[in-house]
Design a protein around this motif. Structure first.
Motif, PDB file in Angstrom:
ATOM      1  N   GLU A 250     -20.892  20.725  -1.244  1.00 59.48           N
ATOM      2  CA  GLU A 250     -19.471  20.577  -0.875  1.00 59.48           C
ATOM      3  C   GLU A 250     -19.329  19.837   0.451  1.00 59.48           C
ATOM      4  OE1 GLU A 250     -15.402  20.897  -1.310  1.00 59.48           O
ATOM      5  OE2 GLU A 250     -16.996  21.356  -2.743  1.00 59.48           O
ATOM      6  N   GLN A 251     -20.188  20.194   1.380  1.00 57.18           N
ATOM      7  CA  GLN A 251     -20.152  19.495   2.677  1.00 57.18           C
ATOM      8  C   GLN A 251     -20.454  18.010   2.511  1.00 57.18           C
ATOM      9  OE1 GLN A 251     -22.812  21.574   5.252  1.00 57.18           O
ATOM     10  NE2 GLN A 251     -21.512  23.442   5.383  1.00 57.18           N
TER      11      GLN A 251
ATOM     12  N   MET B 266     -19.901  16.230  -0.102  1.00 54.64           N
ATOM     13  CA  MET B 266     -18.749  15.581  -0.735  1.00 54.64           C
ATOM     14  C   MET B 266     -17.661  15.303   0.290  1.00 54.64           C
ATOM     15  SD  MET B 266     -16.425  16.993  -3.856  1.00 54.64           S
ATOM     16  CE  MET B 266     -15.781  18.262  -2.802  1.00 54.64           C
ATOM     17  N   GLN B 267     -17.429  16.231   1.143  1.00 46.29           N
ATOM     18  CA  GLN B 267     -16.423  16.019   2.181  1.00 46.29           C
ATOM     19  C   GLN B 267     -16.830  14.890   3.119  1.00 46.29           C
ATOM     20  OE1 GLN B 267     -13.423  17.355   2.306  1.00 46.29           O
ATOM     21  NE2 GLN B 267     -13.840  18.677   0.483  1.00 46.29           N
ATOM     22  N   ARG B 268     -18.106  14.879   3.434  1.00 48.17           N
ATOM     23  CA  ARG B 268     -18.563  13.799   4.332  1.00 48.17           C
ATOM     24  C   ARG B 268     -18.390  12.440   3.680  1.00 48.17           C
ATOM     25  NH1 ARG B 268     -22.893  10.929   5.018  1.00 48.17           N
ATOM     26  NH2 ARG B 268     -23.938  11.905   3.281  1.00 48.17           N
TER      27      ARG B 268
ATOM     28  N   LYS C 216     -16.182  11.657   1.351  1.00 55.54           N
ATOM     29  CA  LYS C 216     -14.748  11.312   1.324  1.00 55.54           C
ATOM     30  C   LYS C 216     -14.244  10.818   2.672  1.00 55.54           C
ATOM     31  CE  LYS C 216     -13.293  14.382  -2.421  1.00 55.54           C
ATOM     32  NZ  LYS C 216     -12.451  15.542  -2.784  1.00 55.54           N
ATOM     33  N   ALA C 217     -14.785  11.441   3.691  1.00 54.81           N
ATOM     34  CA  ALA C 217     -14.307  11.063   5.034  1.00 54.81           C
ATOM     35  C   ALA C 217     -14.823   9.701   5.500  1.00 54.81           C
ATOM     36  CB  ALA C 217     -14.719  12.141   6.027  1.00 54.81           C
TER      37      ALA C 217
ATOM     38  N   VAL D 202     -18.763  10.656  -5.800  1.00 63.22           N
ATOM     39  CA  VAL D 202     -17.937  11.862  -5.623  1.00 63.22           C
ATOM     40  C   VAL D 202     -17.816  12.604  -6.943  1.00 63.22           C
ATOM     41  CG1 VAL D 202     -15.603  12.653  -5.119  1.00 63.22           C
ATOM     42  CG2 VAL D 202     -16.691  10.984  -3.633  1.00 63.22           C
TER      43      VAL D 202
ATOM     44  N   GLU E  88     -19.017  16.253  -7.737  1.00 61.52           N
ATOM     45  CA  GLU E  88     -18.151  17.308  -8.243  1.00 61.52           C
ATOM     46  C   GLU E  88     -18.738  17.978  -9.483  1.00 61.52           C
ATOM     47  OE1 GLU E  88     -13.796  15.509  -6.830  1.00 61.52           O
ATOM     48  OE2 GLU E  88     -14.472  15.367  -8.909  1.00 61.52           O
TER      49      GLU E  88
END
Length: 548
Positions: A364-365, A367-369, A371-372, A388, A392
């Protein structure tokens, strides 16, 4: 019983010392005796050693009433048994089997299948050879039938079994009969039979059924002169019966037997003397004492058997409890091992779930990285969107795997709880077995002759013997009464014998039947004609003159 004292001696051996003088060694039941004696007027064998057999001379009418002492009964039983086996007394096949069963009971005691196994009678002589040869039966088949009746005699002591043997044997046609070859006035060859009931005249070919009988209470006088013997009936209307014997010595022997049997015949129908009453009282006391002793031993044996059965039951219960305890211990050990394995597996599953959860968080981390992060070009953007999407999907799979692992951990915790509950129940059952009450130990609860006896006179070469005719009618009535009682007692026994006779009749070899077998069967078919039911024929025929 006359001759009973002599019957106490089982055998004697002689060694010749000088002419007509012998040293006699007599072996009795209690001691050995040796003395010198001179043998006169006897044809003694020249072979050494010489063996004598001491036998009873006069037979009792009712063995149960007249044989008082147990040793006399035992020795008389051995004498009658040997005479039956040697075929000196004719015995039907079915009665032979019954007598053999009582002989086995007297020798071996009660039947025990564990001790008296098949073949234990193989070396025993129990049946006359005539009976064995008459049927197509093997020794094993005879033993089976003897053993079947032997088993029914349980509880009878030796003296009781021997008495039952004698009670059956005394009803046989040739029991107690002494036979002598004679000739009548016409020169016809006949047989004279002397027994406890009277005198009987037989055909030489038929020793079972007398042609005519003279009861002792119907004979007035018997005498002989040289070789001629005379019988005078009490009824003077009946002709005197005369016959000739082969030797003078035979007439002397016949007269001795007549005197002795008539004397005993009269004594049996009078009150016992004081001496006989004392002997019978002592015998009854001894019999009662032995009966009480047997009952005491039977009670002790029963209590011992019950104690042994209780002990065996307790031992069986103890062994069963030990087996249950062993099985409970094994179940407890298996439960403990299973619980340990389940606990270890639950711990591993829990660690795996934690690791999966950590990996999901890291995904999850990531994926967030992603996206950012700014993507400058559309290709990078597309690639990033694809990454991504893959991230997911991977996160979703990891979340499902984490959830599945969590469910497995819960299931393992539940299995661990059930294993511990099973362990607790096994321990409780083991405690119950260890504290279960046992059976309390048993506490066994210990349980000169009378003036009216006939006399005889010897004058020159003649002997005469006069019977008093007093009370003869009373004696005749008593004899009739005794016959009725005898018929009633023998009814049940006859039913048993008929049953056995029917059973073995199919195996009978007709061609091996002897003359006595054929005569016995003919008598049975005509209703059992014998010396017992021909003894009153002179009266039934109107006292006609005797002509044989």
């Amino acid at each position: 019983m006359a001759g009973a004292v002599a019957s106490r001696m089982s055998f004697s051996s002689l060694k010749r010392k000088q002419p007509k003088t012998f040293t006699v060694r007599i072996v009795t039941m209690d001691a050995e005796m040796e003395f010198n004696c001179e043998v006169l007027d006897h044809d003694v064998s020249k072979e050494e050693p010489v063996t004598f057999h001491f036998l009873a001379k006069f037979y009792p009418e009712n063995a149960e009433e007249e044989l008082v002492q147990e040793i006399t009964q035992h020795l008389f039983f051995l004498q009658v048994k040997k005479q039956i086996l040697d075929e000196k007394i004719y015995c039907p096949p079915e009665a032979s089997v019954l007598l053999a069963s009582y002989a086995v009971q007297a020798k071996y005691g009660d039947y025990d299948p564990s001790v008296h196994k098949r073949g234990f009678l193989a070396q025993e002589e129990l049946l006359p050879k005539r009976v064995i040869n008459l049927y197509q039966m093997t020794p094993e088949m005879w033993e089976e039938r003897i053993t079947a009746w032997y088993a029914e005699h349980r509880g009878r002591a030796r003296d009781e079994a021997e008495m039952e043997y004698l009670k059956i044997a005394q009803d046989l046609e040739m029991y107690g009969v002494n036979y002598f070859a004679i000739r009548n006035k016409k020169g016809t060859e006949l047989l004279l039979g002397v027994d406890a009931l009277g005198l009987h005249i037989y055909d030489p070919e038929n020793r079972l059924t007398p042609k005519i009988s003279f009861p002792w209470n119907e004979i007035r006088n018997i005498s002989y002169s040289d070789k001629e013997f005379t019988i005078k009936p009490l009824d003077k209307k009946i002709d005197v019966f005369k016959f000739n014997s082969s030797k003078l010595r035979v007439n002397k022997l016949i007269l001795q037997l007549c005197i002795g049997n008539h004397d005993l015949f009269m004594r049996r129908r009078k009150a016992d003397s004081l001496e006989v009453q004392q002997m019978k009282a002592q015998a009854r006391e001894e019999k009662a004492r032995k009966q009480m002793e047997r009952q005491r031993l039977a009670r002790e044996k029963q209590m011992r058997e019950e104690a042994e059965r209780t002990r065996d039951e307790l031992e069986r219960r103890l062994l069963q409890m030990k087996e249950e305890a062993t099985m409970a211990n094994e179940a407890l050990m298996r439960s403990e091992e299973t619980a340990d394995l389940l606990a270890e597996k639950a711990q591993i599953t829990e660690e795996e779930a934690k690791l999966l959860a950590q990996k999901a968080a890291e995904a999850e981390q990531e994926m967030q990285r992603i996206k950012a992060t700014a993507i400058r070009t559309e290709e990078e953007k597309r690639l990033m969107e694809q990454k991504v999407l893959e991230a997911e999907v991977l996160a979703l799979k990891m979340a499902e795997e984490s959830e599945r692992r969590a469910k497995e951990a819960d299931q393992l915790k539940q299995d661990l709880q059930e294993a511990r509950e099973a362990e607790r129940r096994a321990k409780q059952k083991l405690l119950e077995i260890a504290t279960k009450p046992t059976y309390p130990p048993m506490n066994p609860i210990p349980a000169p002759l009378p003036p009216d006896i006939p006399s005889f006179n010897l004058i020159g070469d003649s002997l005469s013997f006069d019977f008093k005719d007093t009370d003869m009618k009373r004696l005749s009535m008593e004899i009739e009464k005794e016959k009725v009682e005898y018929m009633e007692k023998s009814k049940h026994l006859q039913e048993q014998l008929n049953e056995l006779k029917t059973e073995i009749e199919a195996l009978k070899l007709k061609e091996r039947e002897t003359a006595l077998d054929i005569l016995h069967n003919e008598n049975s078919d005509r209703g059992g004609s014998s010396k017992h039911n021909t003894i009153k024929k002179p009266q039934a025929q109107g006292r006609r003159p005797i002509c044989i």
